[in-house]
Design a protein around this motif. Structure first.
Motif, PDB file in Angstrom:
ATOM      1  N   ALA A 360       0.832  -1.201   0.000  1.00  0.00           N
ATOM      2  CA  ALA A 360       0.000   0.000   0.000  1.00  0.00           C
ATOM      3  C   ALA A 360       0.870   1.255   0.000  1.00  0.00           C
ATOM      4  N   THR A 361       1.987   1.225   0.736  1.00  0.00           N
ATOM      5  CA  THR A 361       2.927   2.345   0.756  1.00  0.00           C
ATOM      6  C   THR A 361       3.482   2.598  -0.639  1.00  0.00           C
ATOM      7  N   GLN A 362       3.850   1.512  -1.341  1.00  0.00           N
ATOM      8  CA  GLN A 362       4.351   1.654  -2.716  1.00  0.00           C
ATOM      9  C   GLN A 362       3.291   2.274  -3.626  1.00  0.00           C
ATOM     10  N   TYR A 363       2.047   1.871  -3.435  1.00  0.00           N
ATOM     11  CA  TYR A 363       0.968   2.413  -4.260  1.00  0.00           C
ATOM     12  C   TYR A 363       0.821   3.915  -4.039  1.00  0.00           C
ATOM     13  N   PHE A 364       0.752   4.331  -2.784  1.00  0.00           N
ATOM     14  CA  PHE A 364       0.537   5.752  -2.510  1.00  0.00           C
ATOM     15  C   PHE A 364       1.769   6.584  -2.823  1.00  0.00           C
ATOM     16  N   VAL A 367       1.043   7.566  -6.192  1.00  0.00           N
ATOM     17  CA  VAL A 367      -0.028   8.569  -6.237  1.00  0.00           C
ATOM     18  C   VAL A 367       0.525   9.966  -5.983  1.00  0.00           C
ATOM     19  N   VAL A 368       1.314  10.132  -4.925  1.00  0.00           N
ATOM     20  CA  VAL A 368       1.823  11.472  -4.591  1.00  0.00           C
ATOM     21  C   VAL A 368       2.836  11.948  -5.625  1.00  0.00           C
ATOM     22  N   MET A 369       3.517  11.002  -6.279  1.00  0.00           N
ATOM     23  CA  MET A 369       4.434  11.402  -7.353  1.00  0.00           C
ATOM     24  C   MET A 369       3.685  12.115  -8.471  1.00  0.00           C
ATOM     25  N   LYS A 370       2.435  11.702  -8.720  1.00  0.00           N
ATOM     26  CA  LYS A 370       1.633  12.348  -9.757  1.00  0.00           C
ATOM     27  C   LYS A 370       1.325  13.797  -9.414  1.00  0.00           C
ATOM     28  N   TYR A 371       1.364  14.130  -8.125  1.00  0.00           N
ATOM     29  CA  TYR A 371       1.133  15.509  -7.709  1.00  0.00           C
ATOM     30  C   TYR A 371       2.406  16.343  -7.777  1.00  0.00           C
ATOM     31  N   GLY A 372       3.547  15.679  -8.074  1.00  0.00           N
ATOM     32  CA  GLY A 372       4.820  16.386  -8.124  1.00  0.00           C
ATOM     33  C   GLY A 372       5.690  16.204  -6.899  1.00  0.00           C
ATOM     34  N   VAL A 373       5.230  15.364  -5.953  1.00  0.00           N
ATOM     35  CA  VAL A 373       6.014  15.102  -4.750  1.00  0.00           C
ATOM     36  C   VAL A 373       7.215  14.224  -5.088  1.00  0.00           C
ATOM     37  N   ASP A 374       8.374  14.545  -4.547  1.00  0.00           N
ATOM     38  CA  ASP A 374       9.577  13.735  -4.738  1.00  0.00           C
ATOM     39  C   ASP A 374       9.614  12.634  -3.682  1.00  0.00           C
ATOM     40  N   VAL A 375       9.666  11.390  -4.118  1.00  0.00           N
ATOM     41  CA  VAL A 375       9.683  10.242  -3.214  1.00  0.00           C
ATOM     42  C   VAL A 375      11.055   9.590  -3.255  1.00  0.00           C
ATOM     43  N   SER A 437      19.854   7.127  -0.359  1.00  0.00           N
ATOM     44  CA  SER A 437      18.514   6.856  -0.866  1.00  0.00           C
ATOM     45  C   SER A 437      18.491   6.897  -2.393  1.00  0.00           C
ATOM     46  N   THR A 438      17.458   6.286  -2.950  1.00  0.00           N
ATOM     47  CA  THR A 438      17.225   6.298  -4.396  1.00  0.00           C
ATOM     48  C   THR A 438      15.907   6.987  -4.673  1.00  0.00           C
ATOM     49  N   GLN A 439      15.921   7.961  -5.572  1.00  0.00           N
ATOM     50  CA  GLN A 439      14.664   8.639  -5.887  1.00  0.00           C
ATOM     51  C   GLN A 439      13.802   7.743  -6.760  1.00  0.00           C
ATOM     52  N   MET A 440      12.540   7.647  -6.406  1.00  0.00           N
ATOM     53  CA  MET A 440      11.588   6.840  -7.166  1.00  0.00           C
ATOM     54  C   MET A 440      11.261   7.554  -8.476  1.00  0.00           C
ATOM     55  N   THR A 441      11.343   6.835  -9.562  1.00  0.00           N
ATOM     56  CA  THR A 441      11.114   7.424 -10.877  1.00  0.00           C
ATOM     57  C   THR A 441       9.994   6.690 -11.609  1.00  0.00           C
ATOM     58  N   GLN A 442       9.501   7.316 -12.667  1.00  0.00           N
ATOM     59  CA  GLN A 442       8.457   6.689 -13.466  1.00  0.00           C
ATOM     60  C   GLN A 442       8.976   5.423 -14.137  1.00  0.00           C
ATOM     61  N   GLN A 443      10.264   5.421 -14.476  1.00  0.00           N
ATOM     62  CA  GLN A 443      10.841   4.229 -15.091  1.00  0.00           C
ATOM     63  C   GLN A 443      10.819   3.048 -14.122  1.00  0.00           C
ATOM     64  N   MET A 444      11.081   3.315 -12.847  1.00  0.00           N
ATOM     65  CA  MET A 444      11.017   2.258 -11.828  1.00  0.00           C
ATOM     66  C   MET A 444       9.601   1.697 -11.723  1.00  0.00           C
ATOM     67  N   ILE A 445       8.617   2.570 -11.831  1.00  0.00           N
ATOM     68  CA  ILE A 445       7.216   2.133 -11.766  1.00  0.00           C
ATOM     69  C   ILE A 445       6.861   1.299 -12.990  1.00  0.00           C
ATOM     70  N   ASP A 446       7.316   1.759 -14.162  1.00  0.00           N
ATOM     71  CA  ASP A 446       7.027   1.039 -15.402  1.00  0.00           C
ATOM     72  C   ASP A 446       7.653  -0.350 -15.410  1.00  0.00           C
ATOM     73  N   ASP A 447       8.779  -0.506 -14.725  1.00  0.00           N
ATOM     74  CA  ASP A 447       9.484  -1.787 -14.697  1.00  0.00           C
ATOM     75  C   ASP A 447       8.905  -2.775 -13.686  1.00  0.00           C
ATOM     76  N   MET A 448       7.950  -2.316 -12.855  1.00  0.00           N
ATOM     77  CA  MET A 448       7.331  -3.228 -11.887  1.00  0.00           C
ATOM     78  C   MET A 448       6.480  -4.276 -12.605  1.00  0.00           C
ATOM     79  N   SER A 449       6.488  -5.486 -12.086  1.00  0.00           N
ATOM     80  CA  SER A 449       5.718  -6.568 -12.707  1.00  0.00           C
ATOM     81  C   SER A 449       4.218  -6.341 -12.532  1.00  0.00           C
ATOM     82  N   ILE A 450       3.444  -6.962 -13.384  1.00  0.00           N
ATOM     83  CA  ILE A 450       1.982  -6.860 -13.297  1.00  0.00           C
ATOM     84  C   ILE A 450       1.498  -7.416 -11.963  1.00  0.00           C
ATOM     85  N   TRP A 451       2.132  -8.506 -11.507  1.00  0.00           N
ATOM     86  CA  TRP A 451       1.740  -9.124 -10.250  1.00  0.00           C
ATOM     87  C   TRP A 451       1.986  -8.177  -9.067  1.00  0.00           C
ATOM     88  N   LEU A 452       3.130  -7.455  -9.090  1.00  0.00           N
ATOM     89  CA  LEU A 452       3.439  -6.513  -8.025  1.00  0.00           C
ATOM     90  C   LEU A 452       2.436  -5.367  -8.026  1.00  0.00           C
TER      91      LEU A 452
END
Length: 466
Positions: A360-364, A367-375, A437-452
């Motif tokens: 759930a933390t990964q999901y949100f 979500v906040v990244m879409k608002y421009g928040v740096d995770v 730390s590693t900044q979460m990027t859209q590429q990291m999200i795109d590389d997540m498996s469908i199951w995850l």
């Protein structure tokens, strides 16, 4: 029939209602059992008892208002925080405290050393309250020292959450009890299974010694918080050591929690000896307000404090939290901050201690990244720190996470501090953690498996009742 009862009889958030309906729909029989243990909530009588006890104990505040000392009022040292301080005071009807000396502790071993050092110096009383107090090697160091102090005639009271203290062996408290120490489990964890209230935890981590020194933050008492473990690695957390009048507010909070958990003949009165009434330390200048909340009160004070700080920011909001499961109010606060040009950064762990909650933390986080928040994902161990840094002057440290459980279900306590030097030091630790730390990027999200992604979205559906 049971679902209809849930919808029309129980008063709760719509999101919570729908989450439980999903449980009934997918696992109807098991869902009924889960609801009994996790969804019923505190009874009206329990809510009243807790509220009434808090009111009784906090009447002691009338005895510590001394205008000549100028330790307690609603007026911050810096007038620009007048509205913010007034808001925080109204949340719990407690004052702002002046002339506090604060030490920030971010290492478990150093926090334990500091705590043991202060316990050794105790002369009157030691009041301890922890979510997790485990009788392993670390816990027994504390218990053995408490036993010595009890033999010296020091009043020792230990309150812990039985559900949170997995691995505690009550038999190991025997010598402490024999020496005169008092041990209690928090009211909601007493016979929690039989009373269907396993979902309500005393998540506070506070210690008060002689009414002068106190501790508040994220560290519990157990080996994993002071050692490098295979499961978590280095435990990164934040705790405060306070010397000053804020100790009185924490003491009153402890007294309320203790008194509601014990029989009538074992209650502690709000004696002046328990409270801070020293002459002000002119070299200590941190203003502190203690904000506490719990399921006995529907105000959700901790969440309101977070919301006020986030939406009041003009420059930055930097947050560290092990669990990022915000509700719509906090999500809107992040939107407002970003649309106002505020630098919003959130740091989360790179590993779970509760796998389903981590999804759930990964999901949100997405979500906040879409608002421009740096995770940012902390790679230096396990991040358990609960910190919010606002602009250059205000910060909050305590037990509350950025999740619905801390907002609504847990008994929490946090310290709001108005102090540029404290803010700067916390920001320094944040910057230091960014280097690991590693900044979460859209590429990291795109590389997540469908199951995850499926697990993340499923966890999100049940987030209102986690």
């Amino acid at each position: 029939m049971f679902a209809l009862f849930l919808i029309f009889y129980r008063e709760r958030d719509t999101s919570v209602t729908w989450a439980w309906l999903l449980v009934f729909m997918f696992i109807p029989f098991l869902g009924f059992i889960l609801y009994l243990f996790f969804g019923l909530g505190l009874s009206k009588k329990e809510r009243y008892n807790i509220k009434n006890q808090i009111s009784l104990d906090f009447e002691s505040l009338d005895n510590i208002y001394d205008s000549t000392l100028q330790l307690y009022d609603d007026i911050p040292s810096d007038s620009k925080f007048k509205q913010l301080a007034y808001f925080m005071s109204n949340l719990n009807h407690t004052p702002l405290t002046h002339h506090n000396e604060v030490k920030i502790l971010v290492d478990g071993k150093k926090k334990l050393e500091s705590l043991l050092h202060d316990i050794k110096k105790a002369q009157k009383f030691i009041h301890i309250e922890y979510y997790a107090f485990v009788t392993d090697e670390t816990g027994m160091k504390v218990v053995d020292l408490l036993t010595e102090k009890a033999k010296e005639g020091v009043e020792v009271c230990l309150l812990y959450d039985e559900l949170g203290s997995k691995g505690v062996q009550k038999s190991k408290f025997a010598k402490l009890i024999e020496a005169g120490g008092k041990i209690q489990t928090f009211v909601t964890s007493k016979k929690a299974i039989l009373k269907f209230r396993v979902n309500y935890h005393d998540h506070r981590k506070i210690v008060i010694i002689d009414g002068k020194v106190s501790y508040i933050g994220g560290f519990n008492i157990a080996d994993q918080y002071v050692e490098i473990t295979k499961k978590f690695g280095y435990w990164r957390d934040t705790h405060l050591r306070i010397n000053g009048p804020a100790t009185s507010i924490l003491e009153l909070r402890f007294l309320s929690d203790w008194n509601v958990s014990v029989p009538e003949n074992e209650k502690l009165s709000g004696k002046l000896d328990y409270l801070y009434h020293e002459k002000p330390n002119e070299s200590a200048y941190t203003d502190i307000q203690i904000v506490a909340s719990g399921p006995h009160d529907e105000k959700q004070q901790i969440k309101l404090a977070f919301t006020k700080l986030i939406t009041s920011a003009k420059k930055r909001v930097w947050i560290q939290t092990p669990y990022l499961i915000p509700d719509d109010t906090i999500l809107d606060a992040f939107k407002i901050a970003k649309q106002s040009g505020v630098d919003v950064k959130i740091m989360i762990p790179n590993k779970p201690d509760h796998p389903f909650i981590y999804r759930a933390t990964q999901y949100f986080a997405q979500v906040v990244m879409k608002y421009g928040v740096d995770v940012f994902i902390y790679d230096g161990g396990f991040l358990h720190s609960k910190v919010l840094i606002m602009d250059d002057d205000v910060s909050i440290v305590g037990s509350a996470n950025q999740d619905i459980r801390s907002y609504k279900l847990n008994f929490e306590a946090s310290a709001v501090m108005y102090d540029k030097s404290i803010n700067t030091e916390l920001a320094h630790y944040f910057d230091k953690d960014l280097k690991q730390s590693t900044q979460m990027t859209q590429q990291m999200i795109d590389d997540m498996s469908i199951w995850l992604k499926f697990k993340q979205k499923t966890a999100r559906l049940f987030s209102p009742i986690m």
